[in-house]
Design an enzyme around this catalytic site. Sequence first.
Site, mmCIF file in Angstrom:
data_model
loop_
_atom_site.group_PDB
_atom_site.id
_atom_site.type_symbol
_atom_site.label_atom_id
_atom_site.label_comp_id
_atom_site.label_asym_id
_atom_site.label_seq_id
_atom_site.Cartn_x
_atom_site.Cartn_y
_atom_site.Cartn_z
ATOM 1 N N ASP A 1 41.893 32.779 43.448
ATOM 2 C CA ASP A 1 42.231 32.593 42.025
ATOM 3 C C ASP A 1 43.745 32.693 41.801
ATOM 4 O O ASP A 1 44.344 31.881 41.089
ATOM 5 C CB ASP A 1 41.522 33.646 41.160
ATOM 6 C CG ASP A 1 40.036 33.360 40.998
ATOM 7 O OD1 ASP A 1 39.641 32.183 41.070
ATOM 8 O OD2 ASP A 1 39.273 34.323 40.809
ATOM 9 N N LYS B 1 31.889 38.987 41.403
ATOM 10 C CA LYS B 1 33.133 39.023 42.181
ATOM 11 C C LYS B 1 33.401 40.402 42.797
ATOM 12 O O LYS B 1 34.041 40.508 43.842
ATOM 13 C CB LYS B 1 34.321 38.597 41.315
ATOM 14 C CG LYS B 1 34.339 37.100 41.041
ATOM 15 C CD LYS B 1 35.600 36.697 40.301
ATOM 16 C CE LYS B 1 35.594 35.206 40.039
ATOM 17 N NZ LYS B 1 36.865 34.714 39.483
#
Length: 271
Positions: free
Chosen positions: A102, A66
């Site tokens: 997210d 990420k």
Amino acid sequence: MRIGLIGYPVQHSASPRMQNAAFAAVGLTEWTYELWPTPLDALAERLLELRKNHHIGGCNVTIPHKQNVLGALDVLSDHARMLGAVNTIVKRDGQLIGHNTDWLGFLADLRFNGFEPVGGQRALVLGAGGSARGIVYALLKCGLRVHIVNRDAARAHSLAHDLHPLGTVSAITTMHQAGAIDLIINCTSAGMDPHLDTTPWPLDLPFPRQAFLYDLVYKPRQTVLIQQAEAAGARCAGGIGMLAEQGAAAFELWTGVPAAQVAPVMRAALG
Ligand code: NDP
């Protein structure tokens, strides 16, 4: 059109199940979602393939990449830049654009479970790793006042320091310091399979019954922490819906189909 998941390992991911169910549900029969296991030494080649292959429209990014992908992208959304993490890449006009869904998935599922975050509420975040950063970001965006507590206190301080320009956030060293709390979010991996017997909440400290518990852990669905909260009479939700909602937000970025349209399909696919 091919979409994939870049990470390592990825073989246990539920994303293909829910994304492919959503493609089928909206009639995108030529679209497929694949697993692209990518160790660190293969990441550069994977991103080159993503850039060059005209049949690839984008991807999700998961642990451990990420942060690793940040420098290889052409554009970052404001949210991805602020969070320093990308979980979704969209290819537009040959450019790779990094997003983070997210935190959106968390807020969508919190509301789905009947907790409306509003300014002035007080939240306690357990954990200071990758997911905690997105959760604190989401809470500050909604105007909540946030305490962070983590096993490694220095990480909690560092997270509070990074995000304090966005609102009222501080690190505390024990749960006792939190005071009255409206919302508790577990962003630790305590309780996650295979650590089924662990909980981030001290066994000798009563769980505050007026607080809403959101546990990011989704495997198992019923964690020890959720049992502690339920025993105290608190309202609770586990993290499976967040998984669906972050996926639905990514789906919207790739396809233009509204997340709200496919989120129920993804929830159903996750069972
Ligand atoms: P990280 O590895 O980045 O962070 C792990 C955190 O858990 C750290 O704060 C660590 O503390 C803490 N921790 C680990 N074990 C314990 C323990 N026994 N007691 C107390 N604290 C502990 O992980 P992520 O932030 O990426 O993920 C955390 C959890 O959230 C995972 O279970 C993951 O599956 C889940 N998750 C769920 C999502 C969803 O969509 N529902 C999305 C993202 C994550 P320390 O710093 O002291 O080591």
